[in-house]
Design a protein around this motif. Structure first.
Motif, PDB file in Angstrom:
ATOM      1  N   GLN A   7      33.067  48.118  53.695  1.00  0.00           N
ATOM      2  CA  GLN A   7      32.630  46.736  53.530  1.00  0.00           C
ATOM      3  C   GLN A   7      33.639  45.888  52.771  1.00  0.00           C
ATOM      4  O   GLN A   7      33.694  44.674  52.966  1.00  0.00           O
ATOM      5  CB  GLN A   7      31.274  46.689  52.814  1.00  0.00           C
ATOM      6  CG  GLN A   7      30.092  47.120  53.660  1.00  0.00           C
ATOM      7  CD  GLN A   7      28.812  47.149  52.838  1.00  0.00           C
ATOM      8  OE1 GLN A   7      28.615  47.994  51.968  1.00  0.00           O
ATOM      9  NE2 GLN A   7      27.936  46.199  53.107  1.00  0.00           N
ATOM     10  N   VAL A   8      34.411  46.513  51.910  1.00  0.00           N
ATOM     11  CA  VAL A   8      35.358  45.750  51.094  1.00  0.00           C
ATOM     12  C   VAL A   8      36.803  45.980  51.529  1.00  0.00           C
ATOM     13  O   VAL A   8      37.739  45.545  50.855  1.00  0.00           O
ATOM     14  CB  VAL A   8      35.194  46.106  49.594  1.00  0.00           C
ATOM     15  CG1 VAL A   8      33.807  45.726  49.106  1.00  0.00           C
ATOM     16  CG2 VAL A   8      35.481  47.576  49.342  1.00  0.00           C
ATOM     17  N   GLY A   9      36.983  46.670  52.661  1.00  0.00           N
ATOM     18  CA  GLY A   9      38.326  46.847  53.205  1.00  0.00           C
ATOM     19  C   GLY A   9      39.144  47.940  52.558  1.00  0.00           C
ATOM     20  O   GLY A   9      40.382  47.915  52.621  1.00  0.00           O
ATOM     21  N   ALA A  52      38.431  43.318  41.501  1.00  0.00           N
ATOM     22  CA  ALA A  52      38.220  42.175  40.602  1.00  0.00           C
ATOM     23  C   ALA A  52      39.468  41.832  39.798  1.00  0.00           C
ATOM     24  O   ALA A  52      39.470  40.825  39.072  1.00  0.00           O
ATOM     25  CB  ALA A  52      37.061  42.472  39.656  1.00  0.00           C
ATOM     26  N   GLY A  53      40.515  42.662  39.897  1.00  0.00           N
ATOM     27  CA  GLY A  53      41.722  42.407  39.121  1.00  0.00           C
ATOM     28  C   GLY A  53      41.549  42.691  37.645  1.00  0.00           C
ATOM     29  O   GLY A  53      42.166  42.038  36.797  1.00  0.00           O
ATOM     30  N   LEU A  54      40.704  43.674  37.311  1.00  0.00           N
ATOM     31  CA  LEU A  54      40.432  44.038  35.923  1.00  0.00           C
ATOM     32  C   LEU A  54      40.900  45.465  35.672  1.00  0.00           C
ATOM     33  O   LEU A  54      41.033  46.261  36.598  1.00  0.00           O
ATOM     34  CB  LEU A  54      38.925  43.938  35.620  1.00  0.00           C
ATOM     35  CG  LEU A  54      38.220  42.619  35.944  1.00  0.00           C
ATOM     36  CD1 LEU A  54      36.721  42.762  35.738  1.00  0.00           C
ATOM     37  CD2 LEU A  54      38.774  41.488  35.085  1.00  0.00           C
ATOM     38  N   SER A 111      35.488  36.701  39.411  1.00  0.00           N
ATOM     39  CA  SER A 111      36.153  37.845  40.023  1.00  0.00           C
ATOM     40  C   SER A 111      35.157  38.973  40.308  1.00  0.00           C
ATOM     41  O   SER A 111      35.202  39.614  41.367  1.00  0.00           O
ATOM     42  CB  SER A 111      37.274  38.359  39.107  1.00  0.00           C
ATOM     43  OG  SER A 111      38.277  37.386  38.934  1.00  0.00           O
ATOM     44  N   LEU A 112      34.250  39.195  39.367  1.00  0.00           N
ATOM     45  CA  LEU A 112      33.204  40.202  39.575  1.00  0.00           C
ATOM     46  C   LEU A 112      32.314  39.826  40.755  1.00  0.00           C
ATOM     47  O   LEU A 112      31.969  40.677  41.575  1.00  0.00           O
ATOM     48  CB  LEU A 112      32.349  40.331  38.319  1.00  0.00           C
ATOM     49  CG  LEU A 112      32.750  41.349  37.261  1.00  0.00           C
ATOM     50  CD1 LEU A 112      31.727  41.348  36.139  1.00  0.00           C
ATOM     51  CD2 LEU A 112      32.861  42.738  37.868  1.00  0.00           C
ATOM     52  N   ALA A 113      31.899  38.562  40.810  1.00  0.00           N
ATOM     53  CA  ALA A 113      31.026  38.100  41.885  1.00  0.00           C
ATOM     54  C   ALA A 113      31.683  38.312  43.247  1.00  0.00           C
ATOM     55  O   ALA A 113      31.028  38.734  44.208  1.00  0.00           O
ATOM     56  CB  ALA A 113      30.666  36.633  41.681  1.00  0.00           C
ATOM     57  N   ARG A 114      32.978  38.015  43.339  1.00  0.00           N
ATOM     58  CA  ARG A 114      33.683  38.218  44.617  1.00  0.00           C
ATOM     59  C   ARG A 114      33.806  39.703  44.946  1.00  0.00           C
ATOM     60  O   ARG A 114      33.570  40.120  46.083  1.00  0.00           O
ATOM     61  CB  ARG A 114      35.067  37.578  44.557  1.00  0.00           C
ATOM     62  CG  ARG A 114      35.056  36.059  44.614  1.00  0.00           C
ATOM     63  CD  ARG A 114      36.458  35.516  44.888  1.00  0.00           C
ATOM     64  NE  ARG A 114      37.392  35.890  43.821  1.00  0.00           N
ATOM     65  CZ  ARG A 114      37.604  35.150  42.735  1.00  0.00           C
ATOM     66  NH1 ARG A 114      36.958  34.010  42.566  1.00  0.00           N
ATOM     67  NH2 ARG A 114      38.471  35.548  41.819  1.00  0.00           N
TER      68      ARG A 114
END
Length: 296
Positions: free
Chosen positions: A22-24, A45-47, A70-73
């Motif tokens: 789902q997220v590639g 999220a880039g974290l 970022s979390l939401a995306r």
């Protein structure tokens, strides 16, 4: 409600529902638990993994808007879930989550004459006022007839959530009972995120969690939703099956209260049945008036 546990459970349930496809992300080998790994969410999220792990333990206080976005995306949150995440973060920071001014007692607000006049002016649809705790505070004439199974005989204000989960009659009134139950819990969960210090809401959740296995199961899913607009099916004991469209409108003068209006498609069987219900209600009222003894 414990904010840290709310944050933890919300993030873990959102992570568990996503698959690498789902997220590639590529899939490699078997997974012990469903969903994405923490490291995968952190990367999306880039974290750092350490920072995301801290967030998922409920330590969300101080998280910036960019981190929350970022979390939401990364977790593919919808608009309602994204708003819920922000509400949880504001609560962790000690900021009033609802953004609402101090409210008057809901029952007193719903008793305002102009609001009741507005309700009664709606004659072809079911109209009612509901608070954040799912209390049915005021209805128009057709609404009183429509919600007769919920209103019952006096007592405390009728509550849509208690009816849904504690009254066997709700299984007949709501043909799509499972869908209605999930919607009800999702709305309550979203309200709890907006105002985690609402004592009445806490008491309601505690009561339903104690008395209803269905409620406990759905509450553990941590799903949130807004009501807004849509359509629902009902089975009324007097007129039978109804398919009604609904619109939820915020009452600006009474923060926290909403006006809901149910209407039928013009010319449809449901529209005719609503008219029959209105006639039935008027007959019942007239009969009751005639049967009342005269004052002496």
């Amino acid at each position: 409600m414990d904010n840290r546990s709310e944050v933890r459970d919300f993030l873990t349930t959102r992570r568990a529902r996503l698959t690498p496809e789902q997220v590639g992300l590529p899939t490699a080998g078997s997974r012990r638990v469903p969903g994405l790994r923490r490291s995968e969410v952190a990367a999306l999220a880039g974290l750092s993994v350490e920072y995301y792990a801290r967030l998922e333990r409920g330590q969300i206080s101080g998280a910036s808007s960019s981190v929350l976005e970022s979390l939401a995306r990364a977790l593919q949150l919808d608009d309602t879930e994204r708003a819920h995440l922000y509400d949880l973060a504001r609560a962790a920071d000690g900021i009033p989550t609802s953004g609402r001014p101090r409210r008057r007692t809901a029952t007193k607000a719903a008793a305002r004459l102009s609001l009741r006049w507005a309700l009664e002016a709606i004659t072809d649809g079911v109209a009612f006022v509901r608070d954040t705790q799912q209390n049915l505070l005021a209805t128009n004439a057709l609404g009183r007839a429509f919600y007769a199974p919920v209103i019952g005989d006096g007592g405390r204000p009728p509550n849509l959530a208690r009816f849904q989960f504690l009254d066997p009659a709700s299984r007949d009134f709501y043909p799509d009972w499972d869908r209605f139950a999930a919607m009800c819990v999702g709305v309550i969960r979203a309200e709890a995120g907006r105002d985690p210090h609402d004592r009445g809401l806490q008491d309601l959740v505690g009561e339903l969690s104690t008395r209803s296995e269905d409620f406990r199961r759905l509450w553990a899913d941590h799903n949130v939703r807004t009501h807004g607009t849509g359509s629902k099916r009902f089975h009324h004991p007097v007129v039978g099956d109804l398919t009604l469209a609904y619109e939820e409108l915020a009452i600006t003068a009474e923060p926290g209260l909403v006006l809901l209006v149910y209407t039928a498609e013009p010319g449809s069987p449901s529209a005719e049945r609503l008219r029959l219900l209105a006639s039935w209600a008027a007959t019942v009222i007239d009969t009751a008036a005639v049967s009342e003894p005269e004052a002496t």
